[in-house]
Write an enzyme that holds these catalytic residues in place. Structure first.
Site, short mmCIF file in Angstrom:
data_model
loop_
_atom_site.label_atom_id
_atom_site.label_comp_id
_atom_site.label_asym_id
_atom_site.label_seq_id
_atom_site.Cartn_x
_atom_site.Cartn_y
_atom_site.Cartn_z
N HIS A 26 5.95 2.19 19.19
CA HIS A 26 4.90 2.55 18.21
C HIS A 26 4.93 4.05 17.86
CE1 HIS A 26 0.79 1.13 16.51
NE2 HIS A 26 1.36 2.01 15.70
N GLY B 272 0.87 -1.19 0.00
CA GLY B 272 0.00 0.00 0.00
C GLY B 272 0.90 1.23 0.00
N ARG C 264 1.24 -3.90 12.39
CA ARG C 264 0.54 -4.17 13.64
C ARG C 264 1.21 -5.37 14.30
NH1 ARG C 264 -0.97 0.21 13.35
NH2 ARG C 264 -3.06 1.08 13.24
N GLU D 64 0.48 -4.59 22.96
CA GLU D 64 0.99 -3.25 23.34
C GLU D 64 0.25 -2.70 24.54
OE1 GLU D 64 1.04 -0.41 20.07
OE2 GLU D 64 2.04 -1.92 18.84
C1 DGY Z 1 -1.40 4.08 11.97
O1 DGY Z 1 -1.72 5.21 11.58
O2 DGY Z 1 -2.11 3.10 11.79
C2 DGY Z 1 -0.08 3.98 12.65
O3 DGY Z 1 0.12 2.77 13.25
C3 DGY Z 1 0.12 5.14 13.58
O4 DGY Z 1 1.49 5.43 13.67
#
Ligand code: DGY
Length: 338
Positions: free
Chosen positions: A304, A169, A257, A286
């Site tokens: 993160h 993406g 993720r 997390e």
């Molecule tokens: C998102 O925007 O999904 C990211 O993980 C944030 O940094």
């Protein structure tokens, strides 16, 4: 005609009405307030827990949310007049989209403004783990003896190495361009063939970017970098089998993720030398991190912060707030989740 005029009046009245907007987590409130003038805005200075969110959702017209908010069917079911969830993130795996749709709630996210910054951080992890900079810095800070030594702290080289991207993406593509700029050949795994012209234009010395199946990607890559959303299909896409399929000299980078990786299997793979190292910005549970990872020299751990550059976070806040403003005034959202 009177009926039409009356209807227009009702719509105009509604669009100008003050709405109750709940901001569920710490936010850049000056930006949010600028984009949402004239509304009642609650929160934005702390993380709301499940109970507080549940207390507010019943009276909210809009939510400005963060990626850890539990917006499951039970929570969405408590909403009485909610029109829009403005998620301030590219990912939205914390939101039950089916429940939102059923409740007539528009869900929006913030793609298009954070991919370059997040790819910067993914590439930082790649450089750090392959060149052992965390380990080297800890060495220096610990006051351990060193001098210039031809054989000291040798890392992996990037020129001619293969970068395997899972999920091409916006962020994956930005990561691929960075890899190409550093002389890496890019292969990717994605559900559809992607336009790779921008990647191939970066460096005349790299091989054309190719779409491959997951098995080939795992077997051929020197660095595997995850850029897929978390779905039922991608949960634990890197599991024991995948780690077994990787080269023993390969590295794993995850800024997507945490649950895309089976963290227990990763720990085992790192301990037994199945792969060479990992750079991680996200974790399965997390903010808890598997204890063993904290002591491993060949692992780089970040809290993160993929998109955490001030201009990017401002752009995300602005877009999330603008999406809310648009939906509240009866216009289509700029970046709806579809
Ligand atoms: C998102 O925007 O999904 C990211 O993980 C944030 O940094």
């Amino acid at each position: 005609m009177w009926a039409t005029l009356l209807l227009q009046r009702v719509v105009v009245t509604y669009s100008n009405a003050m709405a109750r907007i709940i901001v569920t987590a710490p936010q850049l409130m000056s930006v949010v307030n600028e984009e949402l003038p004239g509304h009642e805005i609650v929160g934005g200075d702390h993380f709301m827990d499940r109970q507080e969110l549940a207390d507010h959702i019943a009276t909210a017209d809009a939510l400005l949310t963060s990626l850890s908010d539990p917006l499951d069917a039970e929570m969405i079911g408590k909403a009485a007049k909610l029109k829009v969830i403005g998620q301030c993130a590219a990912g939205f795996n914390n939101i039950d989209l089916g429940a939102a749709k059923q409740a007539g709630v528009v869900v929006t996210a913030t793609p298009g403004v954070l991919h370059e910054t997040t790819a910067d951080l993914a590439f930082t992890l790649l450089l750090e783990v392959t060149r052992r900079t965390g380990e080297a810095e800890r060495w220096v800070r610990a006051g351990k003896a060193w001098r210039y030594d031809h054989t000291f702290m040798l890392g992996a080289g990037l020129q001619g190495a293969t970068l395997g991207i899972i999920g091409l993406g916006q962020i994956g593509e930005a990561m691929a361009r960075r890899g190409a700029a550093f002389g890496m050949n890019v292969i990717y795994n994605a559900r559809h063939q992607k336009n790779v012209a921008a990647i191939d234009a970066v460096n005349p010395n790299t091989q054309p970017t190719r779409r491959v199946d997951l098995d080939e990607l795992l077997a051929a890559s020197d660095v595997v970098s995850l850029h897929c959303p978390l779905t039922e299909e991608t949960r634990h896409i890197i599991d024991e089998n995948a780690l077994n399929a990787m080269k023993k000299t390969a590295y794993l980078v995850n800024t997507a993720r945490g649950a895309c990786v089976d963290e227990a299997a990763l720990v085992k793979a790192l301990k037994t030398g199945l792969i060479a190292g990992a750079g991680l910005d996200v974790f399965e549970d997390e903010p808890t991190i598997t204890e063993d990872l904290l002591t491993m020299e060949n692992v780089v751990l970040l809290p993160h912060i993929g998109s955490a550059a001030l201009p990017t976070r401002e752009a995300m806040s602005r877009l999330a707030a603008r999406n809310i403003a648009k939906v509240l005034s009866g216009e289509p959202a700029e970046t709806p989740v579809e």
